[in-house]
Design an enzyme around this catalytic site. Structure first.
Site, PDB file in Angstrom:
ATOM      1  N   ASN A   7      29.867  40.710 -10.491  1.00  0.00           N
ATOM      2  CA  ASN A   7      29.239  39.440 -10.142  1.00  0.00           C
ATOM      3  C   ASN A   7      28.140  39.176 -11.183  1.00  0.00           C
ATOM      4  O   ASN A   7      27.076  39.771 -11.126  1.00  0.00           O
ATOM      5  CB  ASN A   7      28.638  39.589  -8.726  1.00  0.00           C
ATOM      6  CG  ASN A   7      27.948  38.329  -8.257  1.00  0.00           C
ATOM      7  OD1 ASN A   7      27.789  37.371  -9.017  1.00  0.00           O
ATOM      8  ND2 ASN A   7      27.525  38.336  -7.008  1.00  0.00           N
ATOM      9  N   LYS A  14      25.810  42.316 -11.012  1.00  0.00           N
ATOM     10  CA  LYS A  14      25.925  43.251  -9.888  1.00  0.00           C
ATOM     11  C   LYS A  14      27.352  43.777  -9.919  1.00  0.00           C
ATOM     12  O   LYS A  14      28.276  43.033 -10.281  1.00  0.00           O
ATOM     13  CB  LYS A  14      25.715  42.528  -8.555  1.00  0.00           C
ATOM     14  CG  LYS A  14      24.291  42.120  -8.331  1.00  0.00           C
ATOM     15  CD  LYS A  14      24.134  41.553  -6.931  1.00  0.00           C
ATOM     16  CE  LYS A  14      22.920  40.663  -6.889  1.00  0.00           C
ATOM     17  NZ  LYS A  14      23.105  39.460  -6.104  1.00  0.00           N
ATOM     18  N   ARG A  94      33.515  37.467  -9.507  1.00  0.00           N
ATOM     19  CA  ARG A  94      33.036  36.301  -8.752  1.00  0.00           C
ATOM     20  C   ARG A  94      32.831  35.173  -9.758  1.00  0.00           C
ATOM     21  O   ARG A  94      32.087  35.331 -10.732  1.00  0.00           O
ATOM     22  CB  ARG A  94      31.722  36.624  -8.065  1.00  0.00           C
ATOM     23  CG  ARG A  94      31.143  35.398  -7.409  1.00  0.00           C
ATOM     24  CD  ARG A  94      29.712  35.615  -7.014  1.00  0.00           C
ATOM     25  NE  ARG A  94      29.173  34.403  -6.427  1.00  0.00           N
ATOM     26  CZ  ARG A  94      27.917  34.018  -6.563  1.00  0.00           C
ATOM     27  NH1 ARG A  94      27.080  34.732  -7.278  1.00  0.00           N
ATOM     28  NH2 ARG A  94      27.492  32.915  -5.994  1.00  0.00           N
ATOM     29  N   HIS A 183      29.102  29.717  -1.563  1.00  0.00           N
ATOM     30  CA  HIS A 183      29.072  30.904  -0.698  1.00  0.00           C
ATOM     31  C   HIS A 183      30.434  31.142  -0.051  1.00  0.00           C
ATOM     32  O   HIS A 183      30.525  31.684   1.060  1.00  0.00           O
ATOM     33  CB  HIS A 183      28.036  30.758   0.453  1.00  0.00           C
ATOM     34  CG  HIS A 183      26.608  30.740   0.021  1.00  0.00           C
ATOM     35  ND1 HIS A 183      25.659  29.953   0.631  1.00  0.00           N
ATOM     36  CD2 HIS A 183      25.949  31.425  -0.941  1.00  0.00           C
ATOM     37  CE1 HIS A 183      24.484  30.154   0.055  1.00  0.00           C
ATOM     38  NE2 HIS A 183      24.631  31.033  -0.914  1.00  0.00           N
ATOM     39  N   GLY A 213      20.471  33.118   3.551  1.00  0.00           N
ATOM     40  CA  GLY A 213      19.900  34.064   2.593  1.00  0.00           C
ATOM     41  C   GLY A 213      18.835  33.328   1.821  1.00  0.00           C
ATOM     42  O   GLY A 213      18.187  32.420   2.357  1.00  0.00           O
ATOM     43  N   GLY A 215      19.677  31.453  -0.648  1.00  0.00           N
ATOM     44  CA  GLY A 215      20.414  30.190  -0.535  1.00  0.00           C
ATOM     45  C   GLY A 215      20.971  30.118   0.880  1.00  0.00           C
ATOM     46  O   GLY A 215      21.272  31.158   1.468  1.00  0.00           O
ATOM     47  N   ARG A 244      15.025  25.833  -2.605  1.00  0.00           N
ATOM     48  CA  ARG A 244      15.751  24.568  -2.762  1.00  0.00           C
ATOM     49  C   ARG A 244      15.475  23.645  -1.580  1.00  0.00           C
ATOM     50  O   ARG A 244      15.395  24.113  -0.441  1.00  0.00           O
ATOM     51  CB  ARG A 244      17.264  24.827  -2.863  1.00  0.00           C
ATOM     52  CG  ARG A 244      17.675  25.335  -4.210  1.00  0.00           C
ATOM     53  CD  ARG A 244      19.124  25.767  -4.219  1.00  0.00           C
ATOM     54  NE  ARG A 244      19.226  27.208  -4.331  1.00  0.00           N
ATOM     55  CZ  ARG A 244      20.327  27.909  -4.089  1.00  0.00           C
ATOM     56  NH1 ARG A 244      21.428  27.301  -3.712  1.00  0.00           N
ATOM     57  NH2 ARG A 244      20.337  29.215  -4.228  1.00  0.00           N
ATOM     58  N   ARG A 287      10.265  36.649   5.245  1.00  0.00           N
ATOM     59  CA  ARG A 287       9.380  37.632   5.899  1.00  0.00           C
ATOM     60  C   ARG A 287       7.918  37.217   5.751  1.00  0.00           C
ATOM     61  O   ARG A 287       7.151  37.264   6.704  1.00  0.00           O
ATOM     62  CB  ARG A 287       9.593  39.027   5.305  1.00  0.00           C
ATOM     63  CG  ARG A 287      10.879  39.662   5.772  1.00  0.00           C
ATOM     64  CD  ARG A 287      11.259  40.825   4.906  1.00  0.00           C
ATOM     65  NE  ARG A 287      11.634  40.377   3.571  1.00  0.00           N
ATOM     66  CZ  ARG A 287      12.400  41.069   2.735  1.00  0.00           C
ATOM     67  NH1 ARG A 287      12.842  42.248   3.082  1.00  0.00           N
ATOM     68  NH2 ARG A 287      12.708  40.583   1.551  1.00  0.00           N
ATOM     69  N   GLY A 333      20.801  37.677   4.489  1.00  0.00           N
ATOM     70  CA  GLY A 333      19.483  38.313   4.668  1.00  0.00           C
ATOM     71  C   GLY A 333      18.722  37.865   5.904  1.00  0.00           C
ATOM     72  O   GLY A 333      18.294  38.687   6.719  1.00  0.00           O
ATOM     73  N   ILE A 334      18.558  36.568   6.084  1.00  0.00           N
ATOM     74  CA  ILE A 334      17.789  36.064   7.223  1.00  0.00           C
ATOM     75  C   ILE A 334      18.655  36.068   8.490  1.00  0.00           C
ATOM     76  O   ILE A 334      18.220  36.523   9.557  1.00  0.00           O
ATOM     77  CB  ILE A 334      17.263  34.633   6.921  1.00  0.00           C
ATOM     78  CG1 ILE A 334      16.329  34.669   5.700  1.00  0.00           C
ATOM     79  CG2 ILE A 334      16.561  34.036   8.138  1.00  0.00           C
ATOM     80  CD1 ILE A 334      15.987  33.308   5.106  1.00  0.00           C
ATOM     81  N   GLU A 336      21.117  37.930   9.293  1.00  0.00           N
ATOM     82  CA  GLU A 336      21.404  39.273   9.814  1.00  0.00           C
ATOM     83  C   GLU A 336      20.159  39.976  10.333  1.00  0.00           C
ATOM     84  O   GLU A 336      20.243  40.801  11.235  1.00  0.00           O
ATOM     85  CB  GLU A 336      22.019  40.149   8.702  1.00  0.00           C
ATOM     86  CG  GLU A 336      23.426  39.726   8.330  1.00  0.00           C
ATOM     87  CD  GLU A 336      23.906  40.359   7.031  1.00  0.00           C
ATOM     88  OE1 GLU A 336      23.501  41.486   6.719  1.00  0.00           O
ATOM     89  OE2 GLU A 336      24.687  39.701   6.321  1.00  0.00           O
ATOM     90  N   ASN A 337      18.992  39.655   9.718  1.00  0.00           N
ATOM     91  CA  ASN A 337      17.795  40.463  10.016  1.00  0.00           C
ATOM     92  C   ASN A 337      16.730  39.788  10.848  1.00  0.00           C
ATOM     93  O   ASN A 337      15.871  40.476  11.403  1.00  0.00           O
ATOM     94  CB  ASN A 337      17.151  40.913   8.703  1.00  0.00           C
ATOM     95  CG  ASN A 337      18.063  41.846   7.940  1.00  0.00           C
ATOM     96  OD1 ASN A 337      18.441  42.884   8.448  1.00  0.00           O
ATOM     97  ND2 ASN A 337      18.441  41.453   6.737  1.00  0.00           N
ATOM     98  N   GLU A 387      30.266  40.044   0.440  1.00  0.00           N
ATOM     99  CA  GLU A 387      30.975  39.213  -0.536  1.00  0.00           C
ATOM    100  C   GLU A 387      31.771  40.065  -1.516  1.00  0.00           C
ATOM    101  O   GLU A 387      32.877  39.701  -1.904  1.00  0.00           O
ATOM    102  CB  GLU A 387      29.962  38.333  -1.284  1.00  0.00           C
ATOM    103  CG  GLU A 387      29.409  37.246  -0.380  1.00  0.00           C
ATOM    104  CD  GLU A 387      28.140  36.588  -0.916  1.00  0.00           C
ATOM    105  OE1 GLU A 387      27.052  37.123  -0.657  1.00  0.00           O
ATOM    106  OE2 GLU A 387      28.252  35.561  -1.580  1.00  0.00           O
TER     107      GLU A 387
HETATM  108  P1  AMP Z   1      19.813  37.332   0.759  1.00  0.00           P
HETATM  109  O1  AMP Z   1      19.812  36.190  -0.255  1.00  0.00           O
HETATM  110  O2  AMP Z   1      21.021  37.324   1.635  1.00  0.00           O
HETATM  111  O3  AMP Z   1      19.542  38.662   0.135  1.00  0.00           O
HETATM  112  O4  AMP Z   1      18.573  37.047   1.744  1.00  0.00           O
HETATM  113  C1  AMP Z   1      17.252  36.998   1.273  1.00  0.00           C
HETATM  114  C2  AMP Z   1      16.356  36.483   2.365  1.00  0.00           C
HETATM  115  O5  AMP Z   1      16.461  37.323   3.528  1.00  0.00           O
HETATM  116  C3  AMP Z   1      14.878  36.453   1.987  1.00  0.00           C
HETATM  117  O6  AMP Z   1      14.313  35.213   2.365  1.00  0.00           O
HETATM  118  C4  AMP Z   1      14.291  37.554   2.843  1.00  0.00           C
HETATM  119  O7  AMP Z   1      12.969  37.280   3.179  1.00  0.00           O
HETATM  120  C5  AMP Z   1      15.164  37.480   4.070  1.00  0.00           C
HETATM  121  N1  AMP Z   1      15.051  38.670   4.915  1.00  0.00           N
HETATM  122  C6  AMP Z   1      15.455  39.923   4.665  1.00  0.00           C
HETATM  123  N2  AMP Z   1      15.115  40.749   5.688  1.00  0.00           N
HETATM  124  C7  AMP Z   1      14.465  39.985   6.597  1.00  0.00           C
HETATM  125  C8  AMP Z   1      13.870  40.220   7.879  1.00  0.00           C
HETATM  126  N3  AMP Z   1      13.853  41.429   8.429  1.00  0.00           N
HETATM  127  N4  AMP Z   1      13.301  39.174   8.516  1.00  0.00           N
HETATM  128  C9  AMP Z   1      13.292  37.951   7.987  1.00  0.00           C
HETATM  129  N5  AMP Z   1      13.862  37.656   6.804  1.00  0.00           N
HETATM  130  C10 AMP Z   1      14.427  38.645   6.108  1.00  0.00           C
END
Ligand code: AMP
Length: 401
Positions: A7, A14, A94, A183, A213, A215, A244, A287, A333-334, A336-337, A387
């Site tokens: 990628n 990556k 990718r 995506h 994420g 994005g 964005r 975060r 990221g967001i 899932e977490n 992905e």
């Molecule tokens: P990604 O592009 O999928 O890697 O996601 C990145 C985003 O996920 C960033 O805005 C991070 O702040 C957010 N993120 C990762 N872990 C957490 C968490 N535990 N709580 C809130 N946001 C998170």
């Protein structure tokens, strides 16, 4: 069968090396800030004999040098991954933009490369480095099959009423100005996972996938096929993101140009790099924004309200478009977490039959898990995206055929 997934971003590479017999990750890593004085280089290897993690800061001048470093790592006899580079049967790349040409993975030929090149105006930051990655990989792995998996492919099933813009026809006919969506590998991966989890025939399903994420994008997936998505001609459209803006009044760029004397380049930078969470709350990291909100920062609080409201608007729109909804899927990221963002998005949607169970939502589980309450008519899932695995699986399927 071993498949390497590559990628390449504008200044990063990556990679993941898979053993496809069991979808096992043999090695993965990344090189960031290629072309800068110091690039960050990290990889980990999990062979049957050992685990190794490695981080380094060194200068890597271009993608060719970066890929050469990666190849050195995976072919190093000491790492016990490959006896011979020819063991890699295929490389899945990718590629961000496949325009209207590709609705699935494709074996890379000279013609495919010329199409990727022709589409550079639609993805000026990504297609050139994707192409460079392909050419470097062809050089180092001449006997491996090279496969392109396009970010836009999953969305090619959209009907014209979803992908056309209400602007004069010739802009579509001559310049292919339309919505493509991005995506795709992520939406495709989580859709397939969700379809396995729903107790229903694929043709009868209605799913909304929410990729949050850095994005962010959403897709309406009916009968397993994407019928609408929030990103458009470019990844700037749709939801509010890290930096964005997402959807704004289309006249804002005119205002910025005529009233404020900004150039196209400055407007582009403002909307792509200075807006979204960063523009409102001062940070693009969710975060940080949540932490600031928790200590009473009003701008952070507004940013979260805006972020959540935009997701809700798309949920409403997609339910109306599909006239059904079996599952909402959160990923990236967001998605899932952040249980907080999921809770806020799903709050006050009981009119639409969406209700989550707070204790299920709070559980930190790294695999697919359901978070809706027993009363909810709609299932709500957290499905970690993958992905790279999706690219590897599509590559395997294509060369298997
Ligand atoms: P990604 O592009 O999928 O890697 O996601 C990145 C985003 O996920 C960033 O805005 C991070 O702040 C957010 N993120 C990762 N872990 C957490 C968490 N535990 N709580 C809130 N946001 C998170």
């Amino acid at each position: 069968m071993k498949i390497l997934v590559i990628n390449t971003g504008s200044s990063s590479i990556k990679y993941v090396l898979y053993e496809m017999a069991n979808n096992n990750v043999l090695a993965n890593g990344s090189i960031e800030r290629i072309g800068e004085n110091r690039s960050n280089y990290k990889y980990s290897i999990s062979s049957k004999d050992f685990e190794k993690e490695f981080k380094k800061s060194l200068t890597i001048k271009d993608h060719k040098e970066g890929l050469r470093n990666i190849i050195e790592v995976i072919t190093d006899p000491g790492n016990n991954l490959l006896k011979d580079p020819n063991e890699i049967e295929a490389i899945g790349h990718r590629v961000v933009h496949g325009g209207e040409f590709y609705s699935g993975a494709v074996l890379i030929t000279e013609n495919v490369k010329s199409v990727i090149k022709r589409l550079i105006p639609l993805a000026p930051l990504h297609n050139p480095s994707n192409l460079e990655g392909i050419e470097v990989a062809e050089h180092f792995f001449p006997s491996a099959k090279q496969v392109a998996v396009f970010d836009t492919a999953f969305h090619q099933t959209m009907p014209s009423k979803s992908y056309r813009y209400p602007i004069p026809n010739y802009l579509y006919e001559n310049e292919q100005v339309r919505a493509y969506g991005m995506h795709g590998s992520s939406h495709s991966f989580v859709t397939k996972e969700a379809l396995k989890l729903l107790d229903k025939e694929e043709k009868d399903t209605a799913i909304i996938t929410i990729h949050l994420g850095n994005g962010c994008s959403m897709s309406a997936v009916k009968g397993g096929k994407c019928i609408d998505t929030s990103m458009g001609l470019s990844p700037l459209a749709g939801l509010m993101m890290g930096t964005r803006s997402g959807d704004i009044d289309p006249s804002i760029p005119f205002f910025l140009g005529t009233k404020m004397g900004m150039s196209f380049q400055e407007i582009d930078t403002l909307l792509n790099k200075e807006s979204g969470l960063k523009g409102i709350a001062g940070s693009n990291d969710m975060r940080d924004v949540l932490e600031k909100r928790d200590i009473g920062d009003k701008k952070a609080s507004l940013a979260i309200d805006m972020y959540v409201q935009r997701i809700k608007k798309y949920i409403g729109a997609y339910i109306a478009e599909m006239n059904a909804l079996d599952a909402l899927v959160f990923t990236a990221g967001i998605g899932e977490n952040s249980s907080v963002i999921r809770e806020l998005v799903c709050s006050e949607l009981n009119f639409l039959g969406i209700e989550i169970d707070s204790s299920l939502n709070e559980m930190k589980i790294k695999s697919n898990h359901k978070i809706n309450s027993n009363e909810s008519k709609v299932q709500v899932w957290v499905i970690p995206t993958n992905e790279e695995l999706e690219i590897a699986l599509q590559t395997k399927k294509l060369i298997g055929n």
